[in-house]
Write an enzyme that holds these catalytic residues in place. Structure first.
Site, PDB file in Angstrom:
ATOM      1  N   GLY A   1      -7.536   2.446  -0.070  1.00 55.29           N
ATOM      2  CA  GLY A   1      -8.619   2.142  -0.995  1.00 55.29           C
ATOM      3  C   GLY A   1      -8.975   0.674  -0.909  1.00 55.29           C
ATOM      4  CB  CYS A   2     -10.557  -1.537  -3.375  1.00 58.28           C
ATOM      5  SG  CYS A   2     -11.052  -3.248  -3.604  1.00 58.28           S
ATOM      6  CG  PHE A   3      -9.384  -5.577   0.751  1.00 59.58           C
ATOM      7  CD1 PHE A   3     -10.065  -6.194  -0.263  1.00 59.58           C
ATOM      8  CD2 PHE A   3      -9.961  -5.563   2.012  1.00 59.58           C
ATOM      9  CE1 PHE A   3     -11.298  -6.789  -0.071  1.00 59.58           C
ATOM     10  CE2 PHE A   3     -11.200  -6.162   2.233  1.00 59.58           C
ATOM     11  CZ  PHE A   3     -11.864  -6.776   1.189  1.00 59.58           C
TER      12      PHE A   3
END
Length: 178
Positions: free
Chosen positions: A12-14
């Protein structure tokens, strides 16, 4: 310095991964970036378009005398849903896919075994890719320590914070500041 190793994870989002892994004992650095595609030094906009085949990832440098890859991967399976293809929650696209990019061939077997053990906790199949890392491009300063600098931002409150809370509850023995 001989004990420093790397693994590159996408889930997902870092911003979520960075916020979680920066709190783990033995982790010396976490850098947000892009990996897995062919485009050299892609921009965030290019990666988000899906045309580069890159994934939002975090490059995690850790001291293997303080924490092992198995423990880092145990956290990985817990803080995201590795059974959803090309998405994490409302974050949708191939750049949000679940990946483990290893630095060494010997780490591939560790990652595969970890995946098999994690599968016991999921009713749907784990779709996480496991491969040797072929590249890494920094996402730039804007993304560094994003959660720490933007805790009141809605995405941080509603997406990143719950993952950090889960780490704090589930993995107390792995935290830098217990």
């Amino acid at each position: 310095m001989d004990n420093l190793e790397k693994v590159t994870l996408g889930g997902g989002c870092f911003w979520c991964l960075e916020a979680v892994y920066n709190r783990i004992i033995g982790v010396s650095s976490v850098r947000s970036g892009y990996s897995g595609g062919a485009e050299v030094n892609p921009s965030w906009e290019q990666v988000c378009s899906g045309s580069t085949k890159h994934v939002e990832v975090c490059e995690i440098v850790f001291d293997s005398s303080l924490i092992c890859l198995d423990d880092l991967l145990l956290v990985f399976w817990e803080i995201h849903d590795p059974t959803t293809f090309n998405r994490q929650g409302h974050d949708v696209g191939s750049h949000y896919r679940s990946v483990i990019f290893c630095e060494k061939r010997t780490d591939l077997a560790i990652a595969e075994k970890s995946k098999s053990l994690a599968q016991l906790n999921f009713s749907n199949p784990i779709v996480s890719e496991i491969a040797i890392r072929n590249n890494f491009y920094s996402a730039g300063e804007f993304h560094d320590s994003y959660f720490e600098l933007n805790r009141s931002q809605p995405y941080c409150q509603f997406v990143v914070s719950p993952k950090v809370d889960k780490l704090n509850k589930r993995f107390k023995d792995l935290l830098k500041n217990k």
